[in-house]
Motif scaffolding. Structure first.
Motif, mmCIF file in Angstrom:
data_model
loop_
_atom_site.group_PDB
_atom_site.id
_atom_site.type_symbol
_atom_site.label_atom_id
_atom_site.label_comp_id
_atom_site.label_asym_id
_atom_site.label_seq_id
_atom_site.Cartn_x
_atom_site.Cartn_y
_atom_site.Cartn_z
ATOM 1 N N GLU A 6 0.831 -1.210 0.000
ATOM 2 C CA GLU A 6 0.000 0.000 0.000
ATOM 3 C C GLU A 6 0.870 1.266 0.000
ATOM 4 O O GLU A 6 0.581 2.218 -0.712
ATOM 5 C CB GLU A 6 -0.933 0.024 1.215
ATOM 6 C CG GLU A 6 -2.164 -0.804 1.054
ATOM 7 C CD GLU A 6 -3.087 -0.308 -0.027
ATOM 8 O OE1 GLU A 6 -3.324 0.914 -0.122
ATOM 9 O OE2 GLU A 6 -3.560 -1.146 -0.815
ATOM 10 N N LYS A 14 2.325 1.698 -3.366
ATOM 11 C CA LYS A 14 1.282 2.147 -4.289
ATOM 12 C C LYS A 14 1.027 3.648 -4.113
ATOM 13 O O LYS A 14 0.960 4.390 -5.097
ATOM 14 C CB LYS A 14 -0.001 1.351 -4.023
ATOM 15 C CG LYS A 14 -1.135 1.663 -4.963
ATOM 16 C CD LYS A 14 -2.345 0.809 -4.633
ATOM 17 C CE LYS A 14 -3.537 1.179 -5.490
ATOM 18 N NZ LYS A 14 -4.724 0.415 -5.116
ATOM 19 N N ARG A 15 0.906 4.088 -2.850
ATOM 20 C CA ARG A 15 0.685 5.525 -2.586
ATOM 21 C C ARG A 15 1.871 6.358 -3.056
ATOM 22 O O ARG A 15 1.693 7.438 -3.620
ATOM 23 C CB ARG A 15 0.412 5.757 -1.107
ATOM 24 C CG ARG A 15 -1.014 5.457 -0.705
ATOM 25 C CD ARG A 15 -1.333 6.039 0.657
ATOM 26 N NE ARG A 15 -0.615 5.393 1.732
ATOM 27 C CZ ARG A 15 -1.033 4.349 2.419
ATOM 28 N NH1 ARG A 15 -2.202 3.827 2.145
ATOM 29 N NH2 ARG A 15 -0.317 3.829 3.386
#
Length: 118
Positions: free
Chosen positions: A47, A50-51
């Motif tokens: 995550e 991804k961010r």
């Protein structure tokens, strides 16, 4: 007495087996918890990546948009300068033409005055 020893031995054996079983179960629970934690950390890391990638892409889009806006502004300035130059050239051409026409009229008037004077 032998029977009592046998019962004590059997009780100790059962107790040791119960402790061993409890220890195996505890080890299994720890292993499962570690697996869950490992998966959770991997998910969190994914995550975060991804961010970070989305933020990077957004920053690149903003840079591109800013550069495009700057290029458009520079082009407008060039076009505006070109238009102003063309207008200036047009005005100068008109003034020159007006001046030439004024000179011709003045020359014609002079010629007429000379003819009238003669």
């Amino acid at each position: 007495r032998e029977e009592e020893e046998f019962r004590e031995q059997r009780a100790r054996k059962e107790e040791e087996e119960a402790e061993a079983k409890e220890e195996r179960e505890r080890a299994e629970r720890l292993k499962e918890e570690e697996e869950r934690d490992k998966k959770e950390r991997a998910k969190i890391r994914e995550e975060q990546q991804k961010r970070a990638q989305e933020a990077k892409e957004k920053e690149e889009r903003l840079k591109a948009a800013k550069l495009e806006a700057q290029e458009e502004e520079e082009e407008e300035e060039r076009d505006g300068g070109r238009a102003a130059q063309e207008e200036s050239d047009s005005d100068a051409e008109k003034e020159k033409k007006d001046g030439e026409e004024g000179e011709k009229k003045a020359e014609e008037k002079e010629k007429e005055e000379k003819k009238e004077g003669e």
